[in-house]
Write an enzyme that holds these catalytic residues in place. Sequence first.
Site, PDB file in Angstrom:
ATOM      1  N   SER A 106       2.038  -0.308   2.702  1.00 24.73           N
ATOM      2  CA  SER A 106       1.987  -1.444   1.796  1.00 24.73           C
ATOM      3  C   SER A 106       0.666  -2.208   1.840  1.00 24.73           C
ATOM      4  CB  SER A 106       3.126  -2.410   2.159  1.00 24.73           C
ATOM      5  OG  SER A 106       2.963  -2.897   3.486  1.00 24.73           O
ATOM      6  N   LYS A 160      -4.709  -8.873   3.975  1.00 26.25           N
ATOM      7  CA  LYS A 160      -3.467  -8.557   3.278  1.00 26.25           C
ATOM      8  C   LYS A 160      -2.688  -9.857   3.112  1.00 26.25           C
ATOM      9  CE  LYS A 160       0.545  -5.453   3.906  1.00 26.25           C
ATOM     10  NZ  LYS A 160       1.076  -4.371   4.773  1.00 26.25           N
ATOM     11  N   SER A 174       2.094   1.569   7.036  1.00 27.70           N
ATOM     12  CA  SER A 174       1.472   0.791   5.971  1.00 27.70           C
ATOM     13  C   SER A 174      -0.008   0.484   6.151  1.00 27.70           C
ATOM     14  CB  SER A 174       2.235  -0.526   5.772  1.00 27.70           C
ATOM     15  OG  SER A 174       3.510  -0.274   5.230  1.00 27.70           O
TER      16      SER A 174
END
Length: 466
Positions: free
Chosen positions: A156, A81, A180
Amino acid sequence: MTGDLHFLTVAEASKRIGQGKLTPIELAEAYLDRIARLDKRLNSFVLLLVEPARRAARKATSEIKAGRRLGKLHGIPIGLKDIYSTKGIRTTAHSKLLIDNVPKADATVTAKLAQSGMVLMGKLATHEFATGGPAFDLPFPPARNPWNTECFTGGSSSGSGAAVAAGLLPVAMGSDTSGSIRGPSAFCGVAGLKPTYGLVSRAGVVPLAFSLDHCGPLAWTVEDCALIMDAIAGHDPADPASARRAVPRATSGLKGGVAGMRIGVVRHFYEMDMEATPEARQAIEGGLKVLKRLGAKLVEVKLPPLSDWDAVCRVILQAEAFAIHEQDLKTRPQDYAKVTRERLVSGAMLRAVDYIQALRRRAELVAIYADAMRKLDALVTGCSGTPAPRIADLVKLPSFGVRGKLIMSPFNVTGAPALSVCCGYSKDGLPLSMQIAGQPFEDATVLRVGHAYENATEWRSVRPKL
């Protein structure tokens, strides 16, 4: 041979590499080919490291052939990420504010994965600074769900969930402040673990809320999450919240099954507090029947209503996030996406008394959870109460509109480990999920329950058709 390589699990690929039936360069090339063909539709990568990945894969191939295999993860591809710092490689947090940010050092987790011999394939889409989204006024488009590209990935860790589900990567790293990791895992149908708070270092990872942030893996199987945890867990003096305690191996006892375990069930979270759809409830109940059939004893558990957990989590998150972003919000507000800016600025409206009362209530909730878990081995509840919603419907919502019914904040508030696993599919072919949680630092037990469930069901044989 390369036709099925992109759908190998980490464990399967590792076994083939150990047997000499597969090389890291063959595996990396299979993924690079699939990424080139498919990611234009998914936008899961914000930076693909083609030549660095090839160099790392060739190096791993040479080392393994020379008898210098570092372990089970040597030569296995991974994505990060884009909030994990990478030395000499752009790390943007999906934001204009960091578009030219090139860290001088790796995050601790980045370094640990490299030390295990993993091959970094690239940086993955997120929601700006791990909040907001989906948004279209950012440097990169939002990731899309491989089960239906008109649908939301969850956030996210959006690119992480999409890439793993689509077979662009076998495993990816995400972060979880109020869901997330588990949200994208639920909507994309992968396994995602939010480890115990303090078990995995966050040093070098762009923060959202200091007391709620967790780093963890998303993979196709629970076993693969456990393999990654063995590489990344442990005390780090560079993270003030890092726990100073011995870390049991996540893979130890993984295949021990659930016979004789006492597993709590929190039905009111998904039946009353947040009403899941009938097919989501049916899928969760089906999962509970499997655990019972495997020999677990199910125990009904009542916790404070989900609204209490959500309120505490939201107040703490917004206050801490604003503290991090205050200066940039004052001087560069136009460089944030609209939805990010609105969410972050809301923290300025909170009073010190609001934050203090949230901390006080948090302590009470932690104590209640600990008491409930005292005679239990694990806990099961819903994760998502719906299949993935459509992106077009979400962008019409105000910044705090409901973005899918999700049950995740209790385990950020407590810091307890929580795992999302697929437990079926909707009539439209979208993944459904349930959540397995445990006592703090009992991550191995949570993974053991998830592994037993996965092996007793057929869901891991189903892949999105792209």
